[in-house]
Write a protein that holds these residues in place. Structure first.
Motif: not given
Length: 250
Positions: A187, A190-191, A193-195, A197-198
């Motif tokens: 988790t 994943n977080i 990675f998303q940060r 990307m943003l």
């Protein structure tokens, strides 16, 4: 030797023979009973196992006492018969009975042979009995040791089983904790990675805005026009509302 003395001596000899025959008969009956009792003891011992031993523990103790009591009684009877034979031997050596010495010696020898046979039979049966007792005591001791070992082994096996179960519980708990840690780490990755990307998207938008200032200016104008139109529309709606209220009250 006078006739009276000869009669007295004859009566004494007959009394000794009567005592000898009485003791021999009693010994014969006792030896038969003793042999039967030892045989039954042997049968009980040869079919020995724990359940039979438990069921015959009291009777076995009684049987032992009976055998020991009978052994003592037979020994006393043999002593008494030996004493009578000795008295008969002394009588044959008494002066004045030489005329009957051959017949008396024959009778004495027969009683001695009977005594010897009974003594031999008694010692043989007694030896077998004590051998059986020693064998049973040895088997009982070995069996008790085996039962004690099995009992202790059973306790140890129970303890080992409980320890293995406890160890398995610990392993399951460790496995669940490892799974929870793995999920948390996944988790987090994943977080992260998303940060990333943003941030990348935000950087790209900022870059585009810096590269195309005209677009930025156009967007600002569009926003100002939309705000102006909103203000005009709000003013018109307000004026209409006021006029409607004035008309209603007049």
């Amino acid at each position: 030797m006078s006739t009276t003395n000869m009669a007295t001596s004859s009566n004494y000899w007959e009394d000794l023979r009567k005592q000898a025959r009485q003791l021999e008969n009693e010994l014969d009956l006792k030896l038969v009973s003793f042999s039967k009792l030892c045989t039954s003891y042997s049968s009980s011992s040869s079919n020995w196992d724990q359940r039979k031993r438990d069921s015959r523990s009291d009777s076995g103790s009684t049987q032992d006492k009976m055998l020991l009591a009978m052994t003592t009684e037979l020994e006393q009877l043999l002593v008494n018969l030996t004493s009578v034979n000795d008295k008969m031997a002394e009588y044959t050596n008494t002066p004045g009975v030489s005329s009957h010495n051959a017949a008396l010696m024959h009778t004495l020898q027969r009683h001695r042979d009977i005594l010897q046979d009974y003594t031999h039979e008694f010692h043989k049966t007694k030896s077998n009995f004590f051998s059986l007792r020693e064998r049973e005591d040895l088997l009982g001791s070995v069996h008790r040791d085996i039962e004690s070992y099995k009992s202790s082994s059973g306790v140890n096996n129970r303890k080992t089983e409980l320890l293995l179960k406890e160890h398995e519980h610990f392993r399951n708990s460790d496995r669940l904790i490892d799974n929870a840690i793995s999920i948390a780490m996944a988790t987090k990755e994943n977080i992260t990675f998303q940060r990333g990307m943003l941030k990348s998207i935000q950087t790209r938008v900022t870059t585009l805005a810096n590269r195309f200032p005209a677009i930025n200016s156009l967007i600002q104008r569009i926003n100002l026009r939309k705000r102006r139109d909103s203000l005009i529309l709000g003013g018109v709606i307000g004026v209409c509302t006021i006029l409607l209220l004035l008309y209603t009250f007049h």
